[in-house]
Design a protein around this motif. Structure first.
Motif, PDB file in Angstrom:
ATOM      1  N   GLY A 180      36.961  46.816  63.304  1.00  0.00           N
ATOM      2  CA  GLY A 180      37.073  45.993  62.110  1.00  0.00           C
ATOM      3  C   GLY A 180      37.776  46.721  60.978  1.00  0.00           C
ATOM      4  N   GLN A 181      38.225  45.956  59.992  1.00  0.00           N
ATOM      5  CA  GLN A 181      38.874  46.489  58.807  1.00  0.00           C
ATOM      6  C   GLN A 181      38.199  45.916  57.564  1.00  0.00           C
ATOM      7  N   THR A 182      38.300  46.639  56.465  1.00  0.00           N
ATOM      8  CA  THR A 182      37.726  46.200  55.201  1.00  0.00           C
ATOM      9  C   THR A 182      38.858  45.786  54.271  1.00  0.00           C
ATOM     10  N   PRO A 183      39.178  44.501  54.185  1.00  0.00           N
ATOM     11  CA  PRO A 183      40.281  44.087  53.299  1.00  0.00           C
ATOM     12  C   PRO A 183      40.067  44.467  51.844  1.00  0.00           C
ATOM     13  N   THR A 184      38.802  44.571  51.422  1.00  0.00           N
ATOM     14  CA  THR A 184      38.538  44.920  50.022  1.00  0.00           C
ATOM     15  C   THR A 184      38.799  46.391  49.724  1.00  0.00           C
ATOM     16  N   SER A 185      39.165  47.186  50.739  1.00  0.00           N
ATOM     17  CA  SER A 185      39.616  48.556  50.490  1.00  0.00           C
ATOM     18  C   SER A 185      41.110  48.590  50.200  1.00  0.00           C
ATOM     19  N   ASP A 186      41.717  47.409  50.079  1.00  0.00           N
ATOM     20  CA  ASP A 186      43.135  47.265  49.742  1.00  0.00           C
ATOM     21  C   ASP A 186      43.218  46.728  48.311  1.00  0.00           C
ATOM     22  N   ILE A 187      43.904  47.457  47.439  1.00  0.00           N
ATOM     23  CA  ILE A 187      43.955  47.073  46.027  1.00  0.00           C
ATOM     24  C   ILE A 187      44.626  45.718  45.837  1.00  0.00           C
ATOM     25  N   SER A 188      45.551  45.333  46.717  1.00  0.00           N
ATOM     26  CA  SER A 188      46.215  44.038  46.570  1.00  0.00           C
ATOM     27  C   SER A 188      45.238  42.886  46.788  1.00  0.00           C
ATOM     28  N   VAL A 189      44.260  43.082  47.679  1.00  0.00           N
ATOM     29  CA  VAL A 189      43.250  42.043  47.933  1.00  0.00           C
ATOM     30  C   VAL A 189      42.318  41.909  46.737  1.00  0.00           C
ATOM     31  N   THR A 190      41.798  43.021  46.254  1.00  0.00           N
ATOM     32  CA  THR A 190      40.879  42.955  45.108  1.00  0.00           C
ATOM     33  C   THR A 190      41.605  42.500  43.847  1.00  0.00           C
ATOM     34  N   ALA A 191      42.895  42.862  43.725  1.00  0.00           N
ATOM     35  CA  ALA A 191      43.669  42.403  42.567  1.00  0.00           C
ATOM     36  C   ALA A 191      43.859  40.891  42.603  1.00  0.00           C
ATOM     37  N   ALA A 192      44.080  40.338  43.806  1.00  0.00           N
ATOM     38  CA  ALA A 192      44.226  38.882  43.934  1.00  0.00           C
ATOM     39  C   ALA A 192      42.926  38.177  43.561  1.00  0.00           C
ATOM     40  N   LEU A 193      41.791  38.733  43.981  1.00  0.00           N
ATOM     41  CA  LEU A 193      40.499  38.145  43.633  1.00  0.00           C
ATOM     42  C   LEU A 193      40.257  38.225  42.120  1.00  0.00           C
ATOM     43  N   ALA A 194      40.564  39.378  41.539  1.00  0.00           N
ATOM     44  CA  ALA A 194      40.377  39.548  40.092  1.00  0.00           C
ATOM     45  C   ALA A 194      41.320  38.650  39.301  1.00  0.00           C
ATOM     46  N   LEU A 195      42.536  38.460  39.814  1.00  0.00           N
ATOM     47  CA  LEU A 195      43.492  37.592  39.136  1.00  0.00           C
ATOM     48  C   LEU A 195      43.010  36.143  39.145  1.00  0.00           C
ATOM     49  N   THR A 196      42.367  35.747  40.234  1.00  0.00           N
ATOM     50  CA  THR A 196      41.803  34.396  40.305  1.00  0.00           C
ATOM     51  C   THR A 196      40.729  34.208  39.238  1.00  0.00           C
ATOM     52  N   THR A 197      39.864  35.209  39.089  1.00  0.00           N
ATOM     53  CA  THR A 197      38.852  35.156  38.027  1.00  0.00           C
ATOM     54  C   THR A 197      39.509  35.138  36.650  1.00  0.00           C
ATOM     55  N   PHE A 198      40.575  35.908  36.482  1.00  0.00           N
ATOM     56  CA  PHE A 198      41.301  35.954  35.207  1.00  0.00           C
ATOM     57  C   PHE A 198      41.786  34.557  34.810  1.00  0.00           C
ATOM     58  N   PHE A 199      42.405  33.844  35.757  1.00  0.00           N
ATOM     59  CA  PHE A 199      42.879  32.489  35.455  1.00  0.00           C
ATOM     60  C   PHE A 199      41.701  31.529  35.247  1.00  0.00           C
ATOM     61  N   MET A 200      40.640  31.703  36.018  1.00  0.00           N
ATOM     62  CA  MET A 200      39.465  30.855  35.869  1.00  0.00           C
ATOM     63  C   MET A 200      38.863  31.016  34.472  1.00  0.00           C
ATOM     64  N   VAL A 201      38.851  32.234  33.974  1.00  0.00           N
ATOM     65  CA  VAL A 201      38.291  32.507  32.646  1.00  0.00           C
ATOM     66  C   VAL A 201      39.175  31.928  31.552  1.00  0.00           C
TER      67      VAL A 201
END
Length: 363
Positions: A208-229
């Motif tokens: 298995g792999q941990t996608p959240t160990s990739d900064i591009s994945v966590t940045a995409a999630l954080a960007l979604t929260t940014f727009f939601m806010v």
């Protein structure tokens, strides 16, 4: 229960020690460097050792859109080449040489305009989304049928999921956003929690792999929260950014840039916190297992094999911590997302009026 734990421990220990058995074949073998960063990095294939690799499609934009089934087929087309062979042309043999860095450029050495290829982190990210939709889609159908709504939940999975959902709804979403507005954002926040949880746990599974160990994945999630806010921010929220009440006008020259910077530091902190915690845990596990090969290279295969009985239990202990960290980091990301959304929806003028009323009543 004790026998089950003991058996699981022995099985996991064997899984980790098995690769070390090959060390006994040659005590003088050069085991080379252990590239932990390369193991954690994104790749355009999925490894199922000892089975062959599963190569992933490459989608490249350069004088048009080009689709290939794998990196090697892209190289065989003559349109693209691995950047390694551009820098070391003497090592390329037509029809024989395979990909080295998997970073493709055009055959003349020019970079591609855009690389939209599917990587292993993308695959595991999609799998987390599919699991979230599949599991909770089935649960939604059960609730529509009355199971869990008119009767008690059925099954351990449904009971476990309901405990988490109810806790997040009441203690995270509702408490930070408020009774009146929380329903609009609850689906997004719950989806965030379970998708992040699945991605965190994937790294604990074999291959298995941990996608959240990739900064591009966590940045995409954080960007979604940014727009939601910010897309749901009230007039009062934006007023406190560009014209904060209660401070001298000349201070706005300093406060406005600080507040604007604060809009971006919040999602930045969300992305880096999740990324750093998941990457460091995976790196620690690989580093501990790597100590077996380091001992084997320095002192011989026999001592390397013996040292496995020290490093494998340590690794299993870190694995247990990583299970806890998987839940904790998913919770922290969801909690802070709910907090930021709640701050954007907060009506400060209402609190000010309430405060003035209380002050007047006191006088």
């Amino acid at each position: 229960m004790t026998n089950l734990v003991r058996t699981a421990f022995l099985v996991l220990a064997l899984l980790y020690v098995m690769p070390v058995q090959a060390l006994a074949e040659d005590n003088n073998k050069d085991y080379g460097d252990i590239d932990v960063i390369a193991k954690l990095g994104d790749r355009y294939y999925i490894e199922f050792e000892p089975l062959p690799k599963l190569y992933l499609p490459r989608i490249l934009i350069a004088d048009g859109i080009h689709f290939f089934g794998s990196t090697k087929s892209a190289m065989q087309s003559g349109l693209f080449q691995d950047a390694y062979y551009i820098e070391n042309p003497q090592e390329f043999v037509a029809g024989v040489s395979g990909p080295v860095t998997y970073r493709l450029v055009q055959a003349n050495g020019d970079p591609v305009t855009l690389d939209l290829s599917i990587s292993k982190h993308v695959v595991w990210f999609w799998l987390a989304g599919f699991l979230t939709l599949f599991i909770f889609g089935r649960m939604a159908k059960k609730y529509e049928a009355g199971i869990g709504r008119e009767t008690a939940p059925r099954g351990a999975g449904m009971n476990f999921a309901e405990v988490i959902i109810v806790y997040l709804r009441d203690e995270v979403v509702k408490s930070n956003i408020g009774e009146e507005k929380y329903k609009k954002f609850a689906p997004y926040l719950l989806s965030c929690f379970f998708m992040i949880l699945f991605m965190n746990l994937f790294g604990l599974a074999p291959w298995g792999q941990t996608p959240t160990s990739d900064i591009s994945v966590t940045a995409a999630l954080a960007l979604t929260t940014f727009f939601m806010v910010n897309l749901n921010g009230t007039k009062d929220y934006w007023k406190h950014v560009f014209a904060m009440p209660g401070i001298p006008k000349f201070m706005l020259i300093i406060m406005i840039p600080v507040e604007i910077l604060g809009l971006f530091t919040k999602p930045f902190a969300l992305a880096v916190r999740l990324f750093a915690n998941m990457l460091s845990g995976k790196m620690l596990i690989l580093s501990m297992l790597g100590m077996i090969f380091i001992f084997a290279g320095l002192y011989g295969a026999g001592l390397g094999l013996v040292s496995a009985f020290l490093w494998v239990p340590f690794t299993l202990f870190i694995y247990a911590l990583k299970v806890f960290a998987a839940f904790l980091q998913a919770y922290i990301f969801t909690m802070f997302s709910a907090l930021f959304i709640g701050m954007a929806l907060e009506d400060h003028s209402h609190h000010d009026e309430h405060h003035h009323a209380e002050t007047a009543a006191a006088h």
